[in-house]
Design a protein around this motif. Structure first.
Motif, PDB file in Angstrom:
ATOM      1  N   UNK A  86      12.787 -99.439   8.191  1.00 43.98           N
ATOM      2  CA  UNK A  86      12.796 -98.460   9.279  1.00 43.98           C
ATOM      3  C   UNK A  86      13.694 -97.275   8.947  1.00 43.98           C
ATOM      4  N   UNK A  87      14.848 -97.542   8.346  1.00 46.42           N
ATOM      5  CA  UNK A  87      15.753 -96.443   8.002  1.00 46.42           C
ATOM      6  C   UNK A  87      15.145 -95.558   6.925  1.00 46.42           C
ATOM      7  N   UNK A  88      14.446 -96.162   5.964  1.00 44.52           N
ATOM      8  CA  UNK A  88      13.803 -95.365   4.923  1.00 44.52           C
ATOM      9  C   UNK A  88      12.713 -94.474   5.524  1.00 44.52           C
ATOM     10  N   UNK A  89      11.977 -94.986   6.500  1.00 46.07           N
ATOM     11  CA  UNK A  89      10.906 -94.183   7.118  1.00 46.07           C
ATOM     12  C   UNK A  89      11.458 -93.012   7.918  1.00 46.07           C
ATOM     13  N   UNK A  90      12.682 -93.126   8.391  1.00 40.81           N
ATOM     14  CA  UNK A  90      13.294 -92.042   9.173  1.00 40.81           C
ATOM     15  C   UNK A  90      14.166 -91.129   8.330  1.00 40.81           C
ATOM     16  N   UNK A  91      14.161 -91.307   7.017  1.00 42.38           N
ATOM     17  CA  UNK A  91      15.047 -90.535   6.130  1.00 42.38           C
ATOM     18  C   UNK A  91      14.251 -89.579   5.262  1.00 42.38           C
ATOM     19  N   UNK A  92      13.238 -88.985   5.832  1.00 43.70           N
ATOM     20  CA  UNK A  92      12.436 -88.026   5.059  1.00 43.70           C
ATOM     21  C   UNK A  92      13.249 -86.758   4.811  1.00 43.70           C
ATOM     22  N   UNK A  93      13.114 -86.219   3.613  1.00 43.64           N
ATOM     23  CA  UNK A  93      13.827 -85.003   3.257  1.00 43.64           C
ATOM     24  C   UNK A  93      15.159 -85.236   2.583  1.00 43.64           C
ATOM     25  N   UNK A  94      15.606 -86.476   2.495  1.00 43.96           N
ATOM     26  CA  UNK A  94      16.875 -86.782   1.851  1.00 43.96           C
ATOM     27  C   UNK A  94      16.639 -87.196   0.404  1.00 43.96           C
ATOM     28  N   UNK A  95      17.690 -87.189  -0.356  1.00 47.25           N
ATOM     29  CA  UNK A  95      17.579 -87.586  -1.757  1.00 47.25           C
ATOM     30  C   UNK A  95      17.382 -89.094  -1.863  1.00 47.25           C
ATOM     31  N   UNK A  96      16.874 -89.522  -3.008  1.00 52.11           N
ATOM     32  CA  UNK A  96      16.615 -90.944  -3.214  1.00 52.11           C
ATOM     33  C   UNK A  96      17.905 -91.747  -3.229  1.00 52.11           C
ATOM     34  N   UNK A  97      18.967 -91.190  -3.782  1.00 53.33           N
ATOM     35  CA  UNK A  97      20.241 -91.919  -3.810  1.00 53.33           C
ATOM     36  C   UNK A  97      20.784 -92.125  -2.406  1.00 53.33           C
ATOM     37  N   UNK A  98      20.691 -91.094  -1.581  1.00 56.04           N
ATOM     38  CA  UNK A  98      21.190 -91.222  -0.210  1.00 56.04           C
ATOM     39  C   UNK A  98      20.364 -92.214   0.589  1.00 56.04           C
ATOM     40  N   UNK A  99      19.056 -92.193   0.393  1.00 57.29           N
ATOM     41  CA  UNK A  99      18.195 -93.131   1.108  1.00 57.29           C
ATOM     42  C   UNK A  99      18.462 -94.558   0.641  1.00 57.29           C
ATOM     43  N   UNK A 100      18.637 -94.750  -0.671  1.00 54.97           N
ATOM     44  CA  UNK A 100      18.918 -96.089  -1.188  1.00 54.97           C
ATOM     45  C   UNK A 100      20.243 -96.635  -0.685  1.00 54.97           C
ATOM     46  N   UNK A 101      21.277 -95.797  -0.673  1.00 56.55           N
ATOM     47  CA  UNK A 101      22.571 -96.258  -0.173  1.00 56.55           C
ATOM     48  C   UNK A 101      22.508 -96.587   1.316  1.00 56.55           C
ATOM     49  N   UNK A 102      21.822 -95.751   2.080  1.00 62.64           N
ATOM     50  CA  UNK A 102      21.722 -95.990   3.523  1.00 62.64           C
ATOM     51  C   UNK A 102      20.914 -97.244   3.825  1.00 62.64           C
ATOM     52  N   UNK A 103      19.833 -97.471   3.094  1.00 62.08           N
ATOM     53  CA  UNK A 103      19.016 -98.667   3.340  1.00 62.08           C
ATOM     54  C   UNK A 103      19.758 -99.934   2.953  1.00 62.08           C
ATOM     55  N   UNK A 104      20.517 -99.880   1.859  1.00 63.19           N
ATOM     56  CA  UNK A 104      21.303-101.055   1.464  1.00 63.19           C
ATOM     57  C   UNK A 104      22.373-101.362   2.495  1.00 63.19           C
ATOM     58  N   UNK A 105      23.032-100.337   2.990  1.00 64.17           N
ATOM     59  CA  UNK A 105      24.049-100.550   4.019  1.00 64.17           C
ATOM     60  C   UNK A 105      23.437-101.083   5.306  1.00 64.17           C
ATOM     61  N   UNK A 106      22.275-100.570   5.689  1.00 66.12           N
ATOM     62  CA  UNK A 106      21.615-101.072   6.897  1.00 66.12           C
ATOM     63  C   UNK A 106      21.174-102.515   6.724  1.00 66.12           C
ATOM     64  N   UNK A 107      20.790-102.888   5.503  1.00 57.79           N
ATOM     65  CA  UNK A 107      20.369-104.267   5.256  1.00 57.79           C
ATOM     66  C   UNK A 107      21.516-105.241   5.487  1.00 57.79           C
TER      67      UNK A 107
END
Length: 285
Positions: A186-207
């Motif tokens: 869900x966090x990855x789907x709402x993170x459009x426009x961000x860099x891949x590193x930022x999305x990966x870090x945010x998704x790992x933290x949300x997990x």
């Protein structure tokens, strides 16, 4: 004859189990978008629908090509562009994996329970997304989370009975991990426009952060789910007919064949006796 009903039912189950909930919120007027191009729906919906389709078809060699054809066809009917390969490949891979594990689940109920963990976790928190009052949120979400765990534990013991109880602990852990996967997607789907590193870090933290509120707020419902699964499994096993008696290995033989080897002499003919001439005494000469 079985495929005459299982194949159409699998097609309907793939769509209803994966994407029908999006239509409850409403789509833009005049649209024919059967598969909305969103990462969370494409990944989670494709996997959930694939699991249901695999459980109905029960054959890997038929379920996997079937969901691939259905997923590609509905993607085309929705008007989505085939140039967006990332979402299309994600939909196809998720549907194929779901169909694979769903078909394997027809042979082992434990595998079926693990395959259903992610779809159950995905649907457990969906009805309460629109609620704002925490009391109703805790009760509705907790009830669905506990009922989902009880269902998974019950399915795990469907075929082997109490011998599959040992899988309850890893199954419950995998069920909690599934909630973390849902939050990450869900966090990855709402993170459009961000860099891949930022999305990966945010998704790992949300997990990893999804486990604390789940255990802190819903642990009573998880305990209730385990306590509910025990009588459900016991009643199911008690309702089963008694096992048939073991087959008689001598049923197709006559009674004489039952005799052991040391009694074979009973059926044998006595050897003919050979009589010798009577020996006369030497004094008779």
């Amino acid at each position: 004859m079985r495929y005459l009903w299982s194949v159409p039912a699998a097609v309907v189950a793939w769509f209803v189990g994966g994407f029908s909930a999006t239509y409850l919120k409403g789509l833009p007027e005049g649209t024919t978008m059967f598969v909305p191009p969103r990462v969370d729906l494409v990944l989670l919906g494709g996997f959930a629908g694939g699991v249901l389709a695999g459980l109905l078809v029960a054959r890997v060699r038929i379920a996997v090509p079937l969901v691939l054809v259905v997923a590609g066809g509905l993607w085309w009917l929705s008007g989505n562009s085939f140039s967006d390969r990332n979402l299309l490949i994600t939909l196809l891979v998720a549907s194929a994996l779901g169909a694979f594990f769903g078909a394997l689940g027809t042979r082992s109920s434990v595998v079926a329970a693990f395959a259903l963990a992610l779809p159950v976790a995905w649907t457990a928190l969906r009805p309460a997304e629109q609620l704002t009052e925490w009391r109703w949120l805790w009760q509705l979400n907790g009830l669905l989370v506990g009922a989902g765990l009880a269902l998974l534990l019950y399915v795990a013991c469907w075929k082997r009975g109490w011998r599959s109880v040992g899988s309850w602990i890893p199954l419950a852990g995998f069920y909690l991990v599934a909630f973390g996967v849902v939050e990450s997607v869900r966090l990855v789907s709402n993170s459009s426009g961000k860099t891949m590193d930022a999305v990966g870090d945010a998704s790992t933290e949300a997990f990893f952060q999804s486990f604390e509120p789940m255990l802190r707020e819903y642990w009573p419902w998880l305990v209730v789910g385990v306590l509910l699964a025990i009588p459900m499994t016991a009643l199911k096993l008690r309702a089963l007919p008694p096992p048939p008696p073991p087959p008689d290995p001598y049923a197709d033989r006559s009674n004489d064949a039952v005799l052991s080897d040391d009694l074979d002499w009973i059926d044998q003919e006595d050897p003919r006796r050979r009589l010798f001439a009577r020996r006369q005494a030497a004094s008779a000469e």
